[in-house]
Design a protein around this motif. Structure first.
Motif, PDB file in Angstrom:
ATOM      1  N   PRO A 142       0.944  -0.691  -0.083  1.00 15.96           N
ATOM      2  CA  PRO A 142      -0.061   0.066  -0.264  1.00 15.96           C
ATOM      3  C   PRO A 142       0.913   1.359  -0.380  1.00 15.96           C
ATOM      4  O   PRO A 142       1.874   1.509   0.099  1.00 15.96           O
ATOM      5  N   LEU A 143       0.229   2.186  -0.232  1.00 23.47           N
ATOM      6  CA  LEU A 143       0.512   3.982  -0.065  1.00 23.47           C
ATOM      7  C   LEU A 143       1.120   3.862   1.119  1.00 23.47           C
ATOM      8  O   LEU A 143       0.262   3.661   2.084  1.00 23.47           O
ATOM      9  N   PRO A 144       2.305   4.597   1.534  1.00 23.86           N
ATOM     10  CA  PRO A 144       2.119   5.042   2.941  1.00 23.86           C
ATOM     11  C   PRO A 144       0.890   5.829   3.564  1.00 23.86           C
ATOM     12  O   PRO A 144       0.871   5.865   4.812  1.00 23.86           O
ATOM     13  N   THR A 161      -0.058   6.678   7.560  1.00 22.80           N
ATOM     14  CA  THR A 161      -0.244   5.406   8.004  1.00 22.80           C
ATOM     15  C   THR A 161       1.314   5.948   9.745  1.00 22.80           C
ATOM     16  O   THR A 161       1.407   5.349  10.742  1.00 22.80           O
ATOM     17  N   LEU A 162       2.307   6.645   9.388  1.00 21.73           N
ATOM     18  CA  LEU A 162       3.306   6.358  10.184  1.00 21.73           C
ATOM     19  C   LEU A 162       3.068   7.672  10.944  1.00 21.73           C
ATOM     20  O   LEU A 162       3.720   8.025  11.866  1.00 21.73           O
TER      21      LEU A 162
END
Ligand code: FES
Lengths: 312, 514
Positions: free
Chosen positions: A152-154, A157-158
């Motif tokens: 998935p693309l980040p 999330t971070l």
């Protein structure tokens, strides 16, 4: 014995008479060397057979390695000695031929490429362009989806963990932590309730809960309410490379990362005091609810863990 | 008319020709493939003998051991992160929730006959593989074997080393134990630190944020198929180039740029090299039997929030770990972006530079020395003081970095503060190359100055002056026993200082100039 090799003039191998000194073994006393090698081989043979036997009777693992290793080593030593002392001592010489072709041959190749290829490409520019374009586009089209579907693309999330307003802090067994649970000077790793066994809970949300006094404790300006009853919570993910900051030096009130020894002072907001970690461990604002449970006031106010480009 | 074929035994024998069955087989083969001429020249191919040429062979054979033991391991290992409850022959772990990868590794160590041996041999041969590659590479570097025409083989070798390190890391990670899991976590953070694309790369490689669900299966297929596949191809290319360009040799009696002196492929080299294969396998098996390596059941399964103390990677990654430990916390934040220099520089830029310079070295050296000749004779390191000193400087720095990967152990052991250790390491890493360079350079120069330096023995003549003083000088040299190294070879173009004159030339003593 190897001096024989050094001191003789090298000769070409083929066409030597059989009694040429170069064809004689290097050993001064070949018979004796042969006997030594024979003993070595015999021992090696026995050990290798022993390996089979050990395997058959399921002997302890070390006997397998000992017999096999010992046997092969002996056979190897014997064979090297055989080659070194009993085979033609040489030295022999071989000419090196340059693989460089003649200038004419080189020119002929270049000419073939330039003339044939050049005339084809120059005369059919449109075709060449289209083909290159097609293959190029295919390359790009093939690589990007391939990469893209790997994960998935980040996205964001971070930037977030699963701590929310009111989330209960639980220990690794899932038990909610209560205000009386920790003595001053002790620590426990806590997770958002329900995530204590999940990968994400363990890797991202893991938090160190440390009790450093019995009164409300302020680590920094603006964090007056974050440490109720001396309970402080910090992200357990090291800001250097993400190892769990698992050691607590009680006397110095330092959290220590065992990977590269970054040390964070729990009393002042986990500002790094030593080591390569560039940032404090983010602090989780806590409160104690009416029934005495430790709960989060909100999520961390910054991304936890190591740095990355978009972090800002 | 019919041809009568005599039916006696002897006649049959005669019809086969003087080489019997072998002859028949070779005839049939040659009819189809034309192997006779090539085969013969293969048998006659000459391999120079020098102990240092054996290092590459050790690397090759440990690669063979790795592949054989590795295939064995794939039969029992399960590359899955699914959680299972361990019930097996290792009782202390009984009932624990672990991943299938961890459980199967423990099982293949305890429940499979010879499994532990194979696993330990696999790990040991990997350490031997990378170690012998490094030493082999140092040999090639210091003797100038990488020079024209062998630059391509130098690059192939370097690529092999890089891939071997990567694959070592991947394989080390597969058991999914506590120590290796920490390593994966660090690797993920290093990928994240790459500016601009780091987070994307990390998410794609791990199938999401750490730990993801696909690390183990992906690492597995990389470890057993993709990387070794590429390596196998490169090893083939490495050997092919070696075969085609022929081996280099040290100068010596009868050895020139245009020939190779040594032992023939068959039988001498074949015997020795097969012997080495057996030896390498044997020694690896002995290590596997007696020296425990990576006992994952003692570390326990990986859990992201647990960690063991004194975490250290395999030895070939230690220089990176050392660099990460001693590098200052220089994070860069600006324009809304972060570049974690405290990670990017030591773990991405530094190794990139190191390997980049190594790849470029043959070209750089050619540019600096303007030497565009073919070289088949090796240099003595002392005859190339600058190159040797540069190599020594890099090795010095790498060894201090290796030390720096155990700052905590050093501090504990000597009872000194971590801060002291950290700062001394920082200073040492920066200073060591600048100390190693001039010292090595000086030693090389000295060795050049010594008459007969680098040769075996040169006789001295001791003379007594009228005052009773004893003086030693080189013995007269007769044409017959001229040191063979210098005679038939082309004199290197840039020996910087000519051998010194003997200090004392007794009037009347017959000294022949070398
Ligand atoms: S990961 Fe914590 S100090 Fe490096």
């Amino acid at each position: 014995m190897s001096d024989v090799h050094e001191s003789r003039t090298p000769v070409t191998l083929s066409g030597l008479p059989e009694d040429d000194p170069h064809l004689q073994p290097a050993a001064n006393d070949p018979r004796q060397v042969e006997r030594v090698i024979a003993v070595t081989f015999a021992l090696g043979l026995l050990l290798v057979a022993g390996f089979g036997a050990c395997y058959w009777i399921a002997a302890p693992p070390w006997t397998l390695g000992a017999t096999m290793g010992g046997g092969l080593t002996l056979l190897g030593v014997g064979l090297v000695a055989w080659g070194k002392y009993l085979m033609p001592a040489g030295p022999f010489v071989e000419e090196r031929h340059s693989h460089a072709s003649s200038p004419e041959a080189r020119d002929a190749l270049a000419a073939a490429i330039v003339q044939r290829g050049g005339s084809v490409v120059k005369r059919r520019k449109l075709l060449g362009g289209l083909l290159t374009g097609g293959l190029g586009i295919f390359g790009i089209v093939a690589i990007f989806p391939l990469l893209r579907s790997l994960g998935p693309l980040p996205k964001g999330t971070l930037f977030h963990t699963d701590w929310r307003k009111g989330t209960y802090a639980v220990d690794s067994t899932g038990r909610r932590v209560q205000v009386g649970d920790l003595a001053v000077g002790s620590i426990v790793t806590v997770y958002p309730e329900g995530l204590e066994n999940s990968d994400r809970g363990q890797a991202v949300d893991q938090t160190v809960l440390v009790r450093i006094s019995n009164e409300n404790f302020t680590t920094q300006k603006g964090r007056e309410t974050w440490g109720p009853m001396g309970y402080l919570a910090y992200s357990k993910v090291c800001t250097h490379l993400g190892c769990p900051v698992g050691l607590y030096e009680q006397e110095l009130q330092l959290l220590v990362c065992p990977c590269h020894q970054s040390m964070f002072n729990v009393t002042n907001g986990a500002i790094p005091q030593f080591g390569p970690a560039p940032r404090p461990l983010p602090q989780l604002p806590l409160y104690v609810d009416a029934s005495g449970y430790i709960r989060a006031q909100a999520d961390y106010n910054q991304p936890v863990g190591p740095g990355f480009w978009e972090r800002g | 008319m019919s041809i009568t074929v005599p039916n006696t035994k002897r006649a049959k024998q005669a019809a086969k020709g003087p080489y019997g069955h072998l002859g028949t087989v070779l005839n049939e083969l040659d009819d189809r493939l034309g192997v006779a001429e090539g085969g013969r020249s293969f048998m006659d191919k000459i391999f120079p003998d020098h102990w240092s040429f054996m290092l590459g062979e050790i690397a090759l054979y440990s690669f063979v051991v790795i592949m054989v033991t590795g295939v064995f391991l794939t039969l029992y290992y399960i590359p899955s992160q699914a959680l299972v409850t361990y019930h097996g022959s290792y009782l202390p772990l009984d009932g624990m929730r672990v991943t299938e990868a961890f459980a199967s590794t423990v099982n293949l160590s305890f429940a499979v006959r010879a499994g532990l041996l194979m696993r330990q041999m696999h790990h040991w041969s990997c350490d031997i593989f990378i170690g012998s590659m490094v030493v082999h590479m140092a040999r090639v570097f210091f003797t100038g074997a990488f020079r024209k025409p062998r630059e391509l083989n130098w690059s192939i070798g370097l690529t092999l080393l890089t891939l071997a390190i990567v694959n070592g890391f991947l394989g080390y990670s597969l058991p999914d134990d506590l120590v290796s899991g920490t390593g994966i976590r660090i690797a993920y953070s290093i990928v994240l630190s790459i500016p601009l694309v780091g987070t994307y790369l990390g998410f794609f490689a791990f199938g999401g944020n750490f730990p993801g669900t696909s690390v183990i299966p992906r690492f597995f297929i990389m470890h057993v198929l993709i990387v070794p596949g590429i390596m196998l191809g490169l090893v083939g290319a490495h050997m092919f180039l070696l075969y085609r360009q022929k081996h280099t040799q040290f100068p010596g009696e009868g050895r020139t740029e245009k020939n190779v002196v040594g032992s023939p492929m068959f039988p001498v080299f074949m015997a020795k090299t097969t012997g080495f294969l057996l030896l390498v396998t044997g020694v690896t098996a002995l290590l596997g039997a007696f020296a425990q390596i990576n006992p994952i059941w003692q570390f326990g399964p990986y859990e992201a929030s647990r960690i063991s103390y004194a975490v250290q990677p395999d030895w070939y990654m230690a220089f990176l770990d050392g660099m990460l430990r001693i590098f200052p916390a220089w994070s860069f934040h600006s324009f809304g972006y972060t570049i974690p220099f405290e990670v990017t520089i030591p773990a991405v830029i530094f190794p990139g530079l190191l390997f980049g310079v190594a790849y470029a070295w043959p070209t750089l050296e050619r540019l600096f020395t303007k030497d565009n000749e073919m070289h088949n004779l090796l240099d003595r390191p002392s005859n190339r003081p600058k190159r040797t000193a540069a190599g020594a400087a890099v090795l010095a720095m790498l060894s201090t970095l290796f030390l720096a990967s155990s700052t905590d152990v050093i501090a504990n052991f000597f009872h000194i503060s971590l801060t002291t250790v950290l700062w001394s390491m920082r200073v040492l890493v920066l200073v060591s190359p600048f100390v190693a360079y001039p010292i090595t350079y000086k030693i090389c120069k000295e060795m050049q100055g010594i008459k007969g330096g680098g040769k075996r023995k040169t006789p001295n003549v001791v003379t007594r002056t009228e005052e009773g003083e004893y003086l030693a000088s080189s013995a007269p040299v007769y044409v017959d026993d001229l040191p063979s190294e210098l005679e038939p070879t082309e004199v290197p173009r840039y020996i910087t200082s000519p051998p010194k004159e003997p200090d004392v030339a007794e009037p009347g003593a017959r000294i022949v100039e070398r």
